[in-house]
Design an enzyme around this catalytic site. Structure first.
Site, PDB file in Angstrom:
ATOM      1  CE  LYS A 135      -2.596   3.093   2.715  1.00  0.00           C
ATOM      2  NZ  LYS A 135      -2.679   3.624   4.072  1.00  0.00           N
ATOM      3  CG  ASP A 186      -7.736   4.081   2.808  1.00  0.00           C
ATOM      4  OD1 ASP A 186      -8.681   3.637   2.120  1.00  0.00           O
ATOM      5  OD2 ASP A 186      -7.728   5.215   3.312  1.00  0.00           O
TER       6      ASP A 186
END
Length: 207
Positions: free
Chosen positions: A121, A139
């Site tokens: 991420k 997220d």
């Protein structure tokens, strides 16, 4: 609505709501963005933006940061949580950037994910927001909303990213992931919407 019709509507509505997508984390270059994103793990962007000015005043390049004692980094970033791990990662990755990448943040997923404290991420955020490379960082907001909007089963963030990349045009990924985050914070929070309250949830789940 089919899944693709829901996705198309979501893109259209988010573009109307958020035509501009400023990057939430304050930074001046790829390195300061990388550090800010690392600090944002299990921490709000607001808190990170409160902490990073003091950190970057101390050191805002890999060369300078690798000279700072880990204890001094930790003292500044403590409000962000997980400070022992994050401070060591910042110190270690700064040294690696200097020794292996000429002091530059690499524009490469594999090289980024090889850095201490940098997962997929974080690498995706840096690639998208620092270098403009198409990526779809997932997220908690995106993971939650993609499931609420019936875009994917929502088993894990890896699956959510895969489904989103299939449903949305590649040229929209970098802007869209921020638009979804903004919408999740403002209209479709974990407690503020049960999947039947906000405008988009009401629309995509009623047809």
């Amino acid at each position: 609505m089919t899944k693709q019709e829901r996705a198309d509507y979501i893109v259209q509505r988010l573009e109307e709501l958020y035509p501009e997508t400023p990057i939430p984390l304050d930074h001046t270059d790829p390195y300061t963005l990388l550090v800010a994103v690392l600090l944002s793990a299990q921490c709000t962007d607001l808190r990170v933006n409160q902490v990073t000015p003091a950190l970057f005043e101390l050191a805002n390049t890999p060369e300078a940061m690798m000279q700072v004692p880990v204890e001094d980094i930790q003292a500044i970033i403590r409000p962000c949580g997980l400070s022992p791990r994050k401070s060591q990662a910042i110190s270690d990755l700064s040294k690696i950037l200097v020794e292996q990448h000429g002091g530059e943040v690499p524009q490469d997923f594999d090289a980024l994910e090889a850095l201490p404290g940098v997962g997929h991420k974080t690498a995706s955020v840096v690639m998208a927001q620092a270098f403009g490379v198409p990526a779809f960082p997932v997220d908690t907001h995106i993971h939650r909303l993609a499931k609420r909007w019936r875009l994917c089963p929502g088993k894990n963030v890896v699956e959510t990213e895969r489904y989103c990349k299939r449903l949305f045009a590649k040229e929209k990924w970098n802007k869209l992931h921020l638009q979804i985050i903004f919408y999740g914070r403002e209209h479709c929070s974990a407690r503020g919407c049960d999947g039947k309250t906000c405008e988009i949830c009401t629309t995509v789940n009623s047809k």
